[in-house]
Design a protein around this motif. Structure first.
Motif, PDB file in Angstrom:
ATOM      1  N   GLN A  41      -1.010  -7.606  -0.729  1.00 31.60           N
ATOM      2  CA  GLN A  41       0.197  -6.809  -0.849  1.00 31.60           C
ATOM      3  C   GLN A  41       0.164  -5.591   0.064  1.00 31.60           C
ATOM      4  O   GLN A  41      -0.890  -5.030   0.364  1.00 31.60           O
ATOM      5  CB  GLN A  41       0.375  -6.378  -2.308  1.00 31.60           C
ATOM      6  CG  GLN A  41       0.500  -7.566  -3.259  1.00 31.60           C
ATOM      7  CD  GLN A  41       0.651  -7.145  -4.707  1.00 31.60           C
ATOM      8  OE1 GLN A  41       0.357  -6.013  -5.087  1.00 31.60           O
ATOM      9  NE2 GLN A  41       1.131  -8.064  -5.538  1.00 31.60           N
ATOM     10  N   SER A  42       1.365  -5.160   0.485  1.00 27.31           N
ATOM     11  CA  SER A  42       1.482  -4.017   1.398  1.00 27.31           C
ATOM     12  C   SER A  42       0.894  -2.740   0.802  1.00 27.31           C
ATOM     13  O   SER A  42       0.401  -1.874   1.532  1.00 27.31           O
ATOM     14  CB  SER A  42       2.952  -3.784   1.746  1.00 27.31           C
ATOM     15  OG  SER A  42       3.469  -4.836   2.525  1.00 27.31           O
ATOM     16  N   LYS A  43       0.944  -2.599  -0.516  1.00 22.46           N
ATOM     17  CA  LYS A  43       0.440  -1.373  -1.147  1.00 22.46           C
ATOM     18  C   LYS A  43      -1.067  -1.209  -0.980  1.00 22.46           C
ATOM     19  O   LYS A  43      -1.598  -0.119  -1.210  1.00 22.46           O
ATOM     20  CB  LYS A  43       0.811  -1.339  -2.623  1.00 22.46           C
ATOM     21  CG  LYS A  43       0.079  -2.361  -3.489  1.00 22.46           C
ATOM     22  CD  LYS A  43       0.458  -2.223  -4.945  1.00 22.46           C
ATOM     23  CE  LYS A  43      -0.318  -3.201  -5.830  1.00 22.46           C
ATOM     24  NZ  LYS A  43       0.035  -3.058  -7.257  1.00 22.46           N
ATOM     25  N   THR A  44      -1.772  -2.299  -0.560  1.00 19.06           N
ATOM     26  CA  THR A  44      -3.217  -2.195  -0.359  1.00 19.06           C
ATOM     27  C   THR A  44      -3.576  -1.820   1.082  1.00 19.06           C
ATOM     28  O   THR A  44      -4.745  -1.811   1.447  1.00 19.06           O
ATOM     29  CB  THR A  44      -3.921  -3.520  -0.734  1.00 19.06           C
ATOM     30  OG1 THR A  44      -3.493  -4.562   0.158  1.00 19.06           O
ATOM     31  CG2 THR A  44      -3.601  -3.921  -2.160  1.00 19.06           C
ATOM     32  N   LEU A  45      -2.566  -1.492   1.900  1.00 17.65           N
ATOM     33  CA  LEU A  45      -2.836  -0.949   3.235  1.00 17.65           C
ATOM     34  C   LEU A  45      -3.407   0.456   3.100  1.00 17.65           C
ATOM     35  O   LEU A  45      -3.113   1.176   2.128  1.00 17.65           O
ATOM     36  CB  LEU A  45      -1.540  -0.887   4.048  1.00 17.65           C
ATOM     37  CG  LEU A  45      -0.996  -2.199   4.624  1.00 17.65           C
ATOM     38  CD1 LEU A  45       0.491  -2.050   4.956  1.00 17.65           C
ATOM     39  CD2 LEU A  45      -1.783  -2.616   5.863  1.00 17.65           C
ATOM     40  N   PRO A  46      -4.211   0.928   4.057  1.00 15.26           N
ATOM     41  CA  PRO A  46      -4.687   2.321   4.021  1.00 15.26           C
ATOM     42  C   PRO A  46      -3.507   3.293   4.035  1.00 15.26           C
ATOM     43  O   PRO A  46      -2.501   3.055   4.714  1.00 15.26           O
ATOM     44  CB  PRO A  46      -5.515   2.442   5.308  1.00 15.26           C
ATOM     45  CG  PRO A  46      -5.904   1.038   5.657  1.00 15.26           C
ATOM     46  CD  PRO A  46      -4.777   0.185   5.197  1.00 15.26           C
TER      47      PRO A  46
END
Length: 522
Positions: free
Chosen positions: A308-313
């Motif tokens: 998921q995108s929310k796990t990007l830095p």
């Protein structure tokens, strides 16, 4: 003569429309795979069949007629918490390729959890249960073929990817690694010498792990679970190696618009796009208005459901938001929490996105995607060019194929993602050849005799009508390797040649000895 003929025809049509009892098993705790399972179930129900669905993700509004769910949602614990990597983890640890042994163990453990789940155990222990055919998801384990043994019915696999050697080996001869790449491979056809060696070594590793580690453990699970079920029915359990190669058919989630596919046997059928609902559901009003009123078009961005995108830095998220804000286009970003601040006016954050409905809108200019196969198929189905940002599994292969087919650009997942993505978006906005190519492929994708849903239903019914469709099976599956490679002929030739040379040498020796004796006598 007319009456018997009429009765025969009536019997045939009545039998043909009678609903089958079908067990559909999609046991992996991967949300995207459940989308394929739901597509299979939906089409079987429309055809009037009775479906029992083993699923990790139960339908929220299940059909009330001819449908039963076997809930194994507790399997999601297997991928909860720290069990699965985040995008940040992949970036920081430079994860490039998932080892084949890890995927085998993932499939095996998911199968162990499924077959020992109390709800599945109840199903197996009930002697009154029966099914006409089994359809099961296939990923790195053939354990679910035991269902076909218990219920004495045909087995059909549903594979979430395309024609890869790991599945073709189950119904035919595995294609050569010189032109058939592994589904986790980043190599594309045609292969260089080094790539051919890499593919061969990958295949040797996979087969080594499967033969000496994974399959022996699968055999133990098979004997424990299905042996007990058969014992209650008073039957003996057949050998595991015999059962796993007894599938009637394999459905593959691929389509004819894909280039460089290996040849396949008659019992390998493509149903790519079966998960796409037709007609597409209407957009929610807020998204419909947003896309309708976007004068410069829409860019849709999603990294899928697994990563998921929310796990990007956090730093990279901020850079991406700033970069998107520099474009005139509206950006719809599927982002799974509400913590974002300083979101540009042209960026719309959505926690959940009706992806098919978004891609179906003519105002969508491009699709920024992780390159999952379902997203790749939807891009071609709706004719939307893509920018692929692959991370794991088959995503690298899918994006490379999309680039090769001319409708996509590839951007590496890195800490420079915002800068690289900006350049790729600019290129795609200024060059319409990507849009033209994807429209061409979309026309090819839709130009087929039968849509994937009706095709699946037909072949399932055909397998049952013909008691396993043995006429579709490849004879190559049962030909030993030494016979396929003519090693027995080679052995005969070498043995004959060796014997001839040996005989010739002895004759020469004898002749020379005779001449020597004659000279000595003289």
């Amino acid at each position: 003569m007319r009456l018997p003929l009429l009765l025969c025809l009536l019997y045939y049509f009545l039998c043909d429309v009678d609903g089958l009892k079908i067990l559909v098993c999609f046991p992996l705790p991967v949300k995207s795979l459940s989308i394929l399972g739901e597509g299979v179930v939906r089409n079987l129900l429309v055809a009037g069949h009775e479906v029992t669905y083993i699923t990790v993700y139960p339908l929220k509004n299940p059909p009330k007629k001819n449908f039963r769910q076997i809930d194994i949602s507790s399997n999601t614990a297997f991928v909860a918490g720290d069990h699965m990597p985040s995008i940040e983890f992949i970036l920081n640890n430079k994860v490039e390729k998932t080892p084949s042994r890890d995927i085998q163990l993932f499939g095996q453990e998911a199968a162990r959890m499924t077959l020992n789940h109390e709800n599945v155990t109840k199903l197996l222990e009930d002697p009154n249960e029966h099914f006409d055919v089994i359809l099961s998801d296939l990923l790195e384990t053939e354990l679910y073929s035991g269902f076909a043994v218990v219920y004495e019915c045909p087995m059909i696999w549903v594979y979430s990817m395309g024609a890869h050697w790991q599945v073709l080996r189950m119904i035919d001869v595995a294609p050569s690694p010189a032109y058939d790449t592994d589904y986790l491979s980043s190599n594309t056809i045609p292969l260089s010498f080094a790539e051919r060696v890499d593919e061969l070594w990958t295949r040797i590793q996979w087969q080594f792990y499967k033969t000496f580690f994974t399959q022996p453990e699968e055999r133990r699970i098979y004997e424990a679970v299905f042996g007990a079920a058969l014992a209650k029915r008073g039957r003996a359990l057949p050998d595991y190696e015999e059962v796993i190669y007894n599938a009637s058919l394999i459905f593959a989630n691929e389509h004819d618009a894909v280039r460089n596919r290996p040849s396949t046997p008659q019992n390998f059928k493509y149903i790519g796009g079966i998960h796409v609902e037709e007609p597409v559901k209407p957009l929610p009003k807020d998204l419909q208005d947003l896309i309708d009123n976007s004068k410069h078009g829409v860019i849709y961005f999603s990294m899928g459901s697994f990563l998921q995108s929310k796990t990007l830095p956090r730093k990279l998220i901020t850079e991406l938001l700033q970069m998107f804000g520099e474009f005139k286009q509206t950006v719809i970003w599927k982002f799974e929490d509400n913590s974002l601040v300083d979101v540009p006016k042209n960026v719309q954050i959505v926690n959940w996105a009706p992806q098919q409905s978004i891609l179906a809108h003519p105002n969508v200019k491009m699709f920024l995607t992780h390159g999952g196969l379902f997203s790749s198929i939807e891009a071609i189905h709706f004719g939307v060019p893509t920018i692929g940002i692959p991370a794991l599994f088959d995503q690298i292969t899918n994006v490379n194929k999309a680039v090769l087919n001319g409708y996509a650009l590839k951007v590496e997942l890195s800490h420079d993602l915002a800068k690289d993505l900006k350049a790729a978006i600019g290129t795609m906005l200024s060059d319409d050849r990507y849009t033209k190519k994807v429209k061409e492929l979309s026309a090819l994708y839709h130009d087929r005799l039968t849509k994937p849903g009706p095709a699946l239903v037909y072949w399932v019914e055909h397998v049952v009508r013909t008691r396993g469709a043995p006429h579709l099976r490849s004879p190559a599956l049962h030909v030993p390797l030494y016979q396929r490679l003519y090693l027995d002929l080679l052995a005969i030739i070498l043995t004959t040649t060796f014997a001839f040379v040996l005989l010739l040498r002895r004759l020469c020796k004898k002749s020379n000895a005779t001449k020597y004796d004659q000279k000595k006598t003289n």
